[in-house]
Write a protein that holds these residues in place. Structure first.
Motif, PDB file in Angstrom:
ATOM      1  N   CYS B   5       0.869  -1.180   0.000  1.00 50.01           N
ATOM      2  CA  CYS B   5       0.000   0.000   0.000  1.00 50.01           C
ATOM      3  C   CYS B   5       0.907   1.233   0.000  1.00 50.01           C
ATOM      4  CB  CYS B   5      -0.900  -0.007   1.233  1.00 50.01           C
ATOM      5  SG  CYS B   5      -1.840   1.516   1.418  1.00 50.01           S
ATOM      6  N   PHE B   7       0.461   3.996   1.112  1.00 47.94           N
ATOM      7  CA  PHE B   7       0.379   4.743   2.373  1.00 47.94           C
ATOM      8  C   PHE B   7       0.882   3.918   3.552  1.00 47.94           C
ATOM      9  CE2 PHE B   7      -1.824   6.471   6.103  1.00 47.94           C
ATOM     10  CZ  PHE B   7      -1.474   7.815   5.973  1.00 47.94           C
ATOM     11  N   CYS B   8       0.525   2.642   3.606  1.00 51.97           N
ATOM     12  CA  CYS B   8       0.784   1.813   4.796  1.00 51.97           C
ATOM     13  C   CYS B   8       2.002   0.910   4.649  1.00 51.97           C
ATOM     14  CB  CYS B   8      -0.427   0.937   5.113  1.00 51.97           C
ATOM     15  SG  CYS B   8      -1.968   1.830   5.229  1.00 51.97           S
ATOM     16  N   HIS B  58      -7.833  -0.702   0.270  1.00 53.37           N
ATOM     17  CA  HIS B  58      -7.208  -1.104   1.543  1.00 53.37           C
ATOM     18  C   HIS B  58      -8.252  -0.948   2.653  1.00 53.37           C
ATOM     19  CE1 HIS B  58      -3.457  -1.090   4.342  1.00 53.37           C
ATOM     20  NE2 HIS B  58      -4.184  -2.198   4.416  1.00 53.37           N
ATOM     21  N   CYS B  62      -5.857   1.984   5.465  1.00 54.10           N
ATOM     22  CA  CYS B  62      -6.043   3.429   5.309  1.00 54.10           C
ATOM     23  C   CYS B  62      -7.241   3.767   4.438  1.00 54.10           C
ATOM     24  CB  CYS B  62      -4.790   4.045   4.710  1.00 54.10           C
ATOM     25  SG  CYS B  62      -4.439   3.425   3.047  1.00 54.10           S
TER      26      CYS B  62
END
Ligand SMILES: [Zn+2]
Lengths: 987, 92
Positions: B5, B7-8, B58, B62
């Motif tokens: 991901c 972001f994660c 996701h 997030c």
């Protein structure tokens, strides 16, 4: 007879800890460190099981997880577990095991008569014998086969133990703690990499526990101890004994099963029996070793016939002489090592029968030795009582013995290399299938790679451990493999003894013989995949670990093809069986479906509410006044009071989404069928939401709380789906819109107060500065208010029941207090709480659509809501919902249904037919979607879709329910049964 | 399977939900053949064997919709990015 086969000294058992155990009701003794198999053999119990198909007597073939024969039922009662390999079951005090597949007793088995019927049980017998007549299958054949050929019995009650799921991360996962694995782990550990070392056994060392070897200047066992001690000193190393890596998955994910408490009678409090791991490993070294091959000769399944390597394991690790007068049948120099170990243990080696004419190794002194000879068959029934051998010159003779040790080379344990689609490749030099294309990040060391000598194994381990972590940026120091004692590994495999007498088993667990494979070949099942399925070779719980390769060789021989040409089937996860309970972990019962409670739950319980699950929520279904008030009586009462006085219902479970930003109006115009951008602040509008394919997915109301802040509600069941849909619309379709939103379902408790006295109740709660008059707070108004002296709240004048109604929302923590305050305020007006039944009845009386109608197969037009689709703009699903077939006048449309006999209990799912029409798809007019008993109409009523229903108002048709066996005449009517002008909700 | 991901970071695939092929452009609702275009947009997929770009949410993370580049023959994942170009820009 106590431990008659146990040596006086030696072994890795703890003689200070004697253990007693039971097998088939008899009590025996073993020691800590024993397996059930070694303890049985120590007590000279040779016959431990009956086979699957022919119920032939079976003993212990191996000393590891590849065991096909010695399957037992372990433990009793709810902990009873079938198909436990006795070779893997660690002994504990009080262990209770029973043999399987026998009736009435292990020694005297009536099923063995199957052996006499074996012509009927040959390859493909399932397909041939039980073909006809079809009706016989369920009633006769299947029960018969199940009784005759079951593999153990499952326990009948719930497993009392718990299982866990866990996750672990590492740089390097080392699979197998034999010499290669230990070497790989040590190199990696010294570099500082995070290492997990897993082994299926309770002790580290692999073959070094079974063979007496020298590494450098110390014994193999001391070498293991030294490395284990060093590994234990690193904080970056995790050693996981009793842990099987059972599967290799994408992107470095490894499935592992840790048998935390299988080696004790019952797990200690708060500990699981087993733990299933997902291990995330950047690199892995497979050091799973190899599995010795049996020979295929007549009666090679008799108790007493054992793999040579297994025999050495019992001798050296468990100090058990499995059988005392042993014939060695070998095609490898390793048979001679077995002979020497037997002699060292004081057993008698009756003969070495070496299939190789030109074997160069010399036999131990005084041991009869036959080169170029074969065993034709084993004699004896419940234990080997001799062998008939064929000498190089073709003559035969009988030898006396009570056991046979077979050495026929090794099959590398390549199983895990296949889990990502890799296909093993035949290698003529090692006479073995070696790993093919490897899963990303995995390398293979030692015997699993066909490097069988101890020195090569160590070299591999040190080298691959280093290169794996070097790859990740660590700096591993090269370690040179120490010298080892000499060993001789030459072998020429003998795939079967063609001149055998009697049944020659290839797959012991599934009772597949060499002639079954020949038969498959003759009948055209020549591809390995076909042969496997036709004969069931390798399809038992052991996945053919000891049988597959011999089977392939026999198929090759029968069809005139080389091993490379025949090829091999591939192995799939799991490497060894994994209990479903372990995969589920704590995700059982409420752990699988947790319960969500609304803020008023405790209060509702105090009122004696009956709850029902909707989604994960527990919602009050109805509130019986007396203990024995039926749901129907309670519902009727709740509806009547609400419609005549006032009622309150917890609607907190509806999905709530807080949307903010200057483009929210535009966004809602695109996701709802109606127009929202024109909605004034302080107003609420009903919205219908389609999927892009044109079918309705959800409905609800959206309130404009301020210029740029909106609150959407969704159905209880649709909340999650709608949220993901809106996120898709925003992030993927229209990222340019200036909006942000989040779910606030759990942040707000919300109650609907409905009925003629709703405003009277509300006025007692709302702080006096707010004007609650009908003129000031009109139908579909909303606003922020305070209640009960300053508690912030939101008020929405919306109605699902058709009554004058308000929904009042407060921050979740005030929910319990508010429901109690509402009930108190409503007391003087005769307020009642109402549950889902009353809620549903009232919405059906009003013809409002809900779950039954929003079933993913209805368009706005089908639901009679086409006027809600704005023609001035596009929205999600608009074009697809307007395809010609979707607007076809013959497509069933939403109507109300009233039975001719008011007491006729309508049912959801009933299909509509014209009077006299035969039930057929062509005559089907539609179906019933929701039903209720209406206390207002004193009649059952229903909502459904009927072909040309709107044109047929007043017609009588039949509602036929074949599932429940009912048929009623119903009249098609308008779906709004009650207060069709909607005067009540504006009052 | 693990999905990176943006972001994660790399997360287990259990945290994600799959939607399907990406690169589909929602048709212009005012086009003369809009209905046909919407039909294709909703139903017609390449179903490629090999390198694909897919949309994943996701969901248990997030809540970003992301585009994952994955080889359907090998499951190899060669990249991922936010589906929203604005988020992508902001992340850089
Ligand atoms: Zn994420």
């Amino acid at each position: 007879m106590k431990n008659s086969n146990r040596l006086a000294s030696g072994g890795l058992i703890d003689r200070a800890k004697p253990l007693s155990f039971q097998f088939d009701g008899k009590t025996y003794q073993g020691y800590a460190g024993d397996t059930l198999a070694s303890a049985l053999l120590a007590n000279n119990v040779q016959l431990v099981a009956r086979s699957f198909k022919y119920h032939r007597p079976r003993g212990v073939l191996t000393a590891g997880s590849e065991e096909p024969n010695a399957l037992v039922e372990l433990r009793t009662g709810a902990r009873h577990e079938p198909n436990v390999r006795a070779t893997m079951a660690e002994l504990y005090e009080g262990l209770n095991a029973r043999s399987q597949n026998r009736w009435p007793s292990l020694a005297f088995d009536l099923g063995a008569v199957n052996s006499l019927l074996s012509p009927f049980f040959a390859a493909g017998f399932y397909y041939k014998t039980f073909m006809w007549p079809a009706a016989f299958w369920e009633k006769v054949y299947e029960p018969l086969i199940r009784r005759a050929a079951g593999l153990g019995k499952p326990p009948l009650s719930d497993d009392p133990d718990s299982y866990e799921k866990a996750f672990a991360h590492c740089d390097l996962l080392v699979i197998g703690a034999g010499p290669a694995g230990l070497a790989a782990a040590l190199t990696a550990a010294r570099s500082g990499a995070r290492v997990i070392l897993a082994d299926e056994g309770p002790m580290l060392g692999g073959r070094l526990l079974s063979d007496r070897r020298i590494i450098g200047n110390q014994s193999g066992l001391d070498w293991v101890k030294a490395i284990e001690a060093e590994l234990g000193s690193f904080p970056n190393v995790r050693i996981m004994p009793r842990t099987t890596i059972f599967g290799v998955y994408d992107h470095g994910v490894y499935g592992a099963l840790e048998r935390v408490n299988d080696h004790v009678a019952t797990p200690p409090a708060h500990e699981p029996r087993q733990r299933a791991y997902r291990i995330y490993a950047k690199r892995a070294v497979l050091a799973a070793g190899a599995i010795e091959r049996p020979h295929v000769f007549g009666n090679n399944d008799r108790p007493g016939v054992m793999l040579g390597s297994a025999m050495r394991t019992y001798l050296n690790r468990y100090a058990v002489v499995p059988t005392k007068r042993v014939a060695i049948f070998t095609s490898s120099d390793e048979g001679y090592a077995t002979a020497q170990d037997l002699i060292n243990a004081g057993a008698s080696v009756q003969a070495i029968i070496d299939s190789r004419k030109d074997a160069t190794i010399s036999a131990p002194k005084d041991v009869p030795y036959f080169k170029g000879a074969k065993i034709l068959r084993a004699l004896g029934n419940r234990q080997v009582q001799g062998v008939e051998i064929e000498l190089a010159d073709g003559s035969t003779r009988i030898l006396d013995c009570d056991g046979v040790a077979m050495s026929n080379g090794w099959n590398p344990a390549v199983h895990l290399t296949c889990h990502q689609g890799g296909r093993p490749v035949w290698d003529d030099k090692t006479n073995a299938f070696l790993p093919g294309k490897l899963p990303a990040g995995l390398s293979v060391a030692g015997a699993a790679q066909g490097h069988f000598s101890l020195k090569d194994t160590l070299t591999d381990g040190f080298r691959l451990g280093a290169s794996a972590v070097d790859d990740l940026g660590f700096k591993a120091h090269a370690i040179a493999a120490p010298d080892t004692d000499p060993e001789s590994l030459a072998h020429i495999p003998l795939w079967r003894v063609k001149t055998s007498k009697g049944k020659c088993f290839v797959d012991f667990q599934h009772d597949v013989t060499d002639t079954d494979i020949e038969l498959a070949n003759r009948e055209g099942f020549r591809s390995v995949e076909h042969m496997k399925r036709y004969t069931t070779l390798g399809m038992a719980t052991d996945q053919g670990k000891t049988s597959n390769i011999s089977g392939l060789a026999i198929l090759g021989e029968a069809s005139g093809r080389s091993m490379a040409e025949v090829g091999t089937t591939i192995f799939r996860p799991p490497y060894t069986p994994v209990a479903l309970g372990a995969l589920a972990g704590h995700h059982v019962h409420k752990g699988f479906r947790p319960t969500r409670l609304t803020p008023s739950h405790q209060w509702a319980e105090e009122q004696g509410a009956v709850f029902m699950e909707t989604g994960l929520w527990l919602r009050a279904q109805y509130f019986p006044k007396k203990k024995n008030e039926s749901w129907l009586d309670a519902m009727n009462r709740e509806v009547e009071i609400t419609r005549s006085k006032v009622g309150v219902c917890d609607v907190s479970t509806l999905g709530k989404i807080d949307l903010q930003g200057k483009d929210v109006g535009t966004f809602l115009d695109r996701v709802y069928t109606g127009t929202f951008s024109t909605l004034p602040v302080g107003k609420v509008r009903y919205g219908l939401m389609m999927r892009e394919d044109g079918f309705v997915q959800d409905d609800g109301t959206t309130a404009r709380l301020s210029e740029n802040r909106w609150l959407m509600t969704t159905t209880t069941a649709g909340a999650g789906k709608v949220m993901a849909h809106l996120e898709f619309c925003h992030q993927v379709l229209w990222p340019e819109l200036d909006i942000a939103f989040t779910s606030v379902t759990e942040q707000w408790a919300q109650y609907s107060i409905a009925g003629p006295h709703a405003r009277d109740v509300l006025k007692k709660l709302v702080d006096p500065q707010h004007d609650m008059s009908n003129e000031a707070f009109t139908y579909m108004a909303c606003g922020a208010i305070t209640i009960c002296n300053g508690i912030p709240a939101r008020l929405f004048r919306i109605s699902f029941s058709g009554e004058l109604a308000y929904e009042i929302g407060v921050p979740n923590r005030y929910g319990d207090a508010l429901i109690r305050a509402i009930m108190k305020a409503g007391e003087e007006f005769g307020i009642t709480p109402y549950g889902l039944e009353a809620l549903s009845t009232m919405r059906i009386e009003k013809g409002h659509v809900a779950g039954g109608e929003l079933n993913g197969q209805t368009t706005p037009r089908d639901l009679g809501l086409i006027k809600m689709v704005s023609q001035k703009k596009d929205c999600i699903g608009k074009h697809m919902s307007e395809r010609p077939a979707m607007l076809d006048a013959d497509r069933p449309i939403f109507v109300g249904l009233k039975p001719k006999n008011p007491q006729a209990k309508l049912t959801g799912g009933a299909h509509f037919l014209d009077k006299g029409a035969k039930p057929s798809l062509d005559n089907d007019l539609g179906h019933m979607m929701s039903v209720a008993y209406s206390p207002m109409l004193k009649s059952w009523i229903g909502l459904g879709i009927v072909k040309r229903g709107r044109e047929r108002i007043g017609d009588t048709i039949r509602a036929v329910d074949f599932v429940r066996g009912t048929e009623f005449e119903v009249e098609i009517c308008d779906p709004v049964f009650f207060d069709p002008q909607g005067e009540r909700l504006r009052g | 399977m693990r999905i990176p991901c943006p972001f994660c970071g790399p997360r287990d695939s259990q945290e994600f939900s799959f939607l399907g092929q990406t690169g589909l452009k929602r048709p212009d609702p005012n086009a003369p053949d809009a209905q046909k275009q919407f039909h294709d947009y909703v139903h017609i997929r390449d179903n490629k064997a090999g390198l694909t770009k897919e949309l994943w949410l996701h969901a248990n993370g997030c809540r970003s919709w992301i585009v994952v580049e994955r080889n359907t023959l090998t499951h190899e994942i060669t990249g991922s990015e936010f589906a929203s170009p604005l988020t992508k820009e902001a992340a850089q």
